[in-house]
Design a protein around this motif. Structure first.
Motif, PDB file in Angstrom:
ATOM      1  N   GLU A 172      41.084  13.694 -35.332  1.00  0.00           N
ATOM      2  CA  GLU A 172      41.722  14.630 -34.404  1.00  0.00           C
ATOM      3  C   GLU A 172      42.577  13.922 -33.356  1.00  0.00           C
ATOM      4  O   GLU A 172      43.429  14.556 -32.740  1.00  0.00           O
ATOM      5  N   ASP A 216      40.653  24.306 -38.674  1.00  0.00           N
ATOM      6  CA  ASP A 216      39.322  24.226 -38.078  1.00  0.00           C
ATOM      7  C   ASP A 216      38.441  25.241 -38.815  1.00  0.00           C
ATOM      8  O   ASP A 216      38.932  26.276 -39.289  1.00  0.00           O
ATOM      9  N   HIS A 269      35.134  16.205 -38.323  1.00  0.00           N
ATOM     10  CA  HIS A 269      35.976  17.325 -38.733  1.00  0.00           C
ATOM     11  C   HIS A 269      36.227  17.231 -40.241  1.00  0.00           C
ATOM     12  O   HIS A 269      37.271  16.742 -40.685  1.00  0.00           O
ATOM     13  N   GLY A 278      36.254  18.288 -33.095  1.00  0.00           N
ATOM     14  CA  GLY A 278      35.737  17.052 -32.537  1.00  0.00           C
ATOM     15  C   GLY A 278      35.764  15.892 -33.508  1.00  0.00           C
ATOM     16  O   GLY A 278      36.552  15.854 -34.463  1.00  0.00           O
ATOM     17  N   GLU A 279      34.887  14.921 -33.263  1.00  0.00           N
ATOM     18  CA  GLU A 279      34.907  13.671 -34.035  1.00  0.00           C
ATOM     19  C   GLU A 279      34.536  13.876 -35.496  1.00  0.00           C
ATOM     20  O   GLU A 279      34.965  13.110 -36.351  1.00  0.00           O
TER      21      GLU A 279
END
Length: 453
Positions: free
Chosen positions: A203, A186, A215, A212-213
């Motif tokens: 993810e 991350d 990445h 989240g969506e």
């Protein structure tokens, strides 16, 4: 190379790497002597820098070995060091790119940072691998260069990577989804908007992701005059024996050294016209057709045109990725009326040509039969047959501009009252037997109406 060091010294891991003074397989420090770069030198040179001031990845020797093997196979010199005194203006001038291979912490002092900033601003290349994002948190220039700093990671596990750019040399060999095992980072910020995102993590395919969506996990950019590629992959030793990861790393290095070209501009707001799943909304005019395979359209025979039935807006940016197999012929048509006769597009529209060899006004980047591309600008960024290129065709009123891999190569204005760029359709040509040209990711973005006046 200076100091009597061989250009090709073998590591214990069988890498074709020149070990700079003092660097051993265990990774002790060594200062880098600048490679000889005479005026006729053609081979690219890469410096692999793997100094750590924090966590140390045990895959670093494997990474050095793999890059050395890639250099031996693909014709670029590889030099490895962990001695930060290699970062001087004179020494860095000998390298086309510097690879930060899982560096961690503060690895350069202020003078060395200044030398590296100068190197980038003079057009040098940077490749960041994995923990390169866990490096130099207090150096703003580096933060902008790498694109995002490391935040955290869950345990090593399998995950699915969604490949968003299949024209960049680091990702063109991959499918739309790439499944593999690694340590998934991350980041503190999202580099989208600053960098061109090449791949993102799904993810839902692993546990512990925190972005989240959206990445991002691999990206590229042009930064302060330099070429930048970063990949969050490469934590494990096994990564460096995986063929797909090695090609991913090779493509990033080739881009950073300037050996291969790509459109690295950030991109947003585009609507897919062809996303690889089918040709709904498209219609074939004339003989021949396009074969759909691997989310790619490839021309097959005939002398026809696959055109999009929805009229283009008055002002727009059209982007698409294309590849020739050899000395082939195709083109992208704009500004033509709907018709089952492909000749109608020739007579009433304009074609942005794709052709390796022809007269200037009929070769790649030309507005066919009307205006040649800027040949010097085109040749500086054109990838050869067998490799992917990206066109942006920008229509604003009666002005048509062509960008190849992010560089403008043509600027044409229509003055023919019988033709109109602001009213018409978009199509791709299947030229004839023996001409094999492939297309991916055709997308369009409407521009503000005032830009089309």
């Amino acid at each position: 190379m200076n100091n009597g060091i061989s250009r090709r010294t073998t590591l214990g891991l069988a890498a074709a790497v020149a070990l700079l003074p003092g660097l051993s397989g265990a990774g002790t420090a060594g200062a880098a002597a600048r490679p000889d770069r005479g005026p006729a030198a053609e081979e690219k040179n890469v410096l692999v820098f793997s100094k750590t001031a924090g966590f140390r990845h045990d895959s670093i020797p494997d990474g050095i070995a793999a890059i050395g093997e890639l250099g031996a196979e693909h014709g670029f010199g590889v030099y490895a060091t962990e001695d930060a005194t290699a970062f001087t203006a004179e020494n860095l001038a000998g390298y086309d790119a510097v690879v930060f291979l899982s560096t961690t912490g503060d690895v350069l002092d202020e003078r060395q940072q200044a030398a590296f900033e100068e190197y980038i601003r003079r057009g040098g290349g940077y490749v960041g691998v994995h923990a390169a994002a866990d490096t130099e948190y207090d150096w703003p220039f580096y933060g902008g260069l790498v694109g995002a700093y490391f935040q955290s990671h869950p345990e090593i596990q399998p995950a699915a990577i969604e490949v968003r750019d299949r024209a960049h040399p680091a990702t063109a060999h991959l499918g739309t989804v790439w499944e593999r095992t690694d340590e998934w980072y991350d980041y503190r910020t999202n580099p989208r908007g600053q960098a061109r995102i090449l791949a993102v993590l799904d993810e839902s395919s692993y546990s512990g992701g925190g972005m989240g969506e959206d990445h991002p996990i691999a990206w590229c950019q042009e930064y302060e005059g330099g070429r930048v590629f970063y990949t969050g992959l490469g934590h494990t030793k096994e990564s460096y024996t995986e063929p797909e990861f090695r090609l991913h790393l090779l493509g990033g290095i080739r881009y950073a050294t300037g050996e291969a070209h790509a459109d690295a501009r950030p991109e947003n707001g585009y609507t897919p016209l062809f996303d690889g799943t089918g040709t709904d909304g498209w219609q074939q005019a004339g003989p021949g057709h396009f074969r759909l395979d691997d989310a790619t359209l490839t021309s097959v025979g005939g002398m026809g045109l696959l055109w999009h039935r929805e009229p283009a807006p008055a002002a727009y940016s059209l982007k698409l990725d294309w590849r020739m197999a050899g000395d082939d012929n195709s083109g992208v048509f704009v500004g033509f009326p709907p018709s089952d006769d492909p000749q109608s597009a020739v007579d009433h529209g304009y074609e942005v040509q794709i052709d390796a060899t022809d007269v200037p006004e009929r070769t790649t980047g030309a507005v066919y039969g009307f205006q040649s591309a800027d040949l010097a600008a085109r040749d500086a960024v054109l990838n050869p047959p067998g490799e992917w290129n990206t066109y942006e065709i920008r229509v604003e009123g009666e002005r048509l501009r062509v960008f190849l891999n992010g560089t403008q190569i043509n600027d044409f204005t229509n003055t023919d009252p019988e033709r109109g760029l602001t009213d018409g359709h978009i199509g791709i040509q299947n030229h004839g037997e023996g001409d094999e040209v492939s297309f991916r990711d055709i997308r369009l973005k409407e521009l503000p109406a005032e830009s089309g006046r």
